[in-house]
Design a protein around this motif. Structure first.
Motif, PDB file in Angstrom:
ATOM      1  N   TRP A  37       1.313   9.393  -5.502  1.00 29.63           N
ATOM      2  CA  TRP A  37       2.051  10.701  -5.283  1.00 29.63           C
ATOM      3  C   TRP A  37       2.802  11.131  -6.532  1.00 29.63           C
ATOM      4  O   TRP A  37       2.725  12.330  -6.976  1.00 29.63           O
ATOM      5  N   LEU A  44       0.927   4.051  -2.785  1.00 28.20           N
ATOM      6  CA  LEU A  44       0.697   5.439  -2.439  1.00 28.20           C
ATOM      7  C   LEU A  44       1.811   6.336  -2.974  1.00 28.20           C
ATOM      8  O   LEU A  44       1.532   7.429  -3.279  1.00 28.20           O
ATOM      9  N   ALA A  91      -2.845  13.363  -2.818  1.00 27.95           N
ATOM     10  CA  ALA A  91      -2.322  12.294  -2.228  1.00 27.95           C
ATOM     11  C   ALA A  91      -2.682  11.871  -1.044  1.00 27.95           C
ATOM     12  O   ALA A  91      -2.833  10.566  -0.723  1.00 27.95           O
ATOM     13  N   LYS A 136       0.940  -1.262   0.121  1.00 24.01           N
ATOM     14  CA  LYS A 136       0.058  -0.036   0.123  1.00 24.01           C
ATOM     15  C   LYS A 136       0.887   1.199  -0.246  1.00 24.01           C
ATOM     16  O   LYS A 136       0.578   2.199  -0.604  1.00 24.01           O
ATOM     17  N   CYS A 158      -6.202  10.160  -1.165  1.00 27.28           N
ATOM     18  CA  CYS A 158      -5.854   8.834  -1.681  1.00 27.28           C
ATOM     19  C   CYS A 158      -5.365   7.977  -0.885  1.00 27.28           C
ATOM     20  O   CYS A 158      -5.753   6.873  -0.669  1.00 27.28           O
ATOM     21  N   ALA A 159      -4.621   8.443   0.244  1.00 23.89           N
ATOM     22  CA  ALA A 159      -4.138   7.645   1.382  1.00 23.89           C
ATOM     23  C   ALA A 159      -4.968   7.316   2.104  1.00 23.89           C
ATOM     24  O   ALA A 159      -5.167   6.117   2.678  1.00 23.89           O
TER      25      ALA A 159
END
Length: 128
Positions: free
Chosen positions: A76, A72, A117, A68, A120-121
């Protein structure tokens, strides 16, 4: 008249790079990261669409927190590369080339790409 200096490797830690320079370097780093991780992305794509069994493998791989984090980093890299690319296209059109506008757009790229980002994280790690 502009002043040009030769910067030694040992001077890099003391050198204060402007925001535009930092964004430029991160744009190159993000492009390199995306290029280097193409095989990983293709592996994940293959596992996600080949069959139901391979999709289960895909889900198992994505359950790993380290994977993950790699994803990530890729997210980014894409977001930063995209936002910085738009900034560089605008600079190519001679928009925002003065020092103040350049610094402002560089900081904007960092804020936007890091904010997206972070969203999304949060989704990737199951916060919503």
């Amino acid at each position: 008249m502009p002043e040009f200096r030769n910067i030694h490797v040992f001077d890099l830690m003391k050198y204060r790079l402007p925001w535009a320079g930092k964004v430029s370097i991160l744009h190159r780093v993000s492009g390199l990261l995306m290029f280097v991780l193409i095989p990983f992305v293709l592996y994940l794509l293959d596992k996600s669409i080949t069959s139901e069994i391979s999709f289960e493998t895909f889900k198992a791989v994505l359950a790993n927190p380290i994977i993950k984090l790699i994803i990530l980093a890729l997210i980014w890299a894409y977001l930063h590369h995209f936002c910085a690319g738009i900034r560089f296209l605008m600079l190519d059109l001679h928009k925002g080339i003065d020092k103040a506008s350049s610094a402002k757009s560089a900081v904007s790229v960092l804020v936007i790409s890091l904010s997206l980002a972070a969203v999304c994280a949060a989704k990737l790690f199951g916060l919503f």
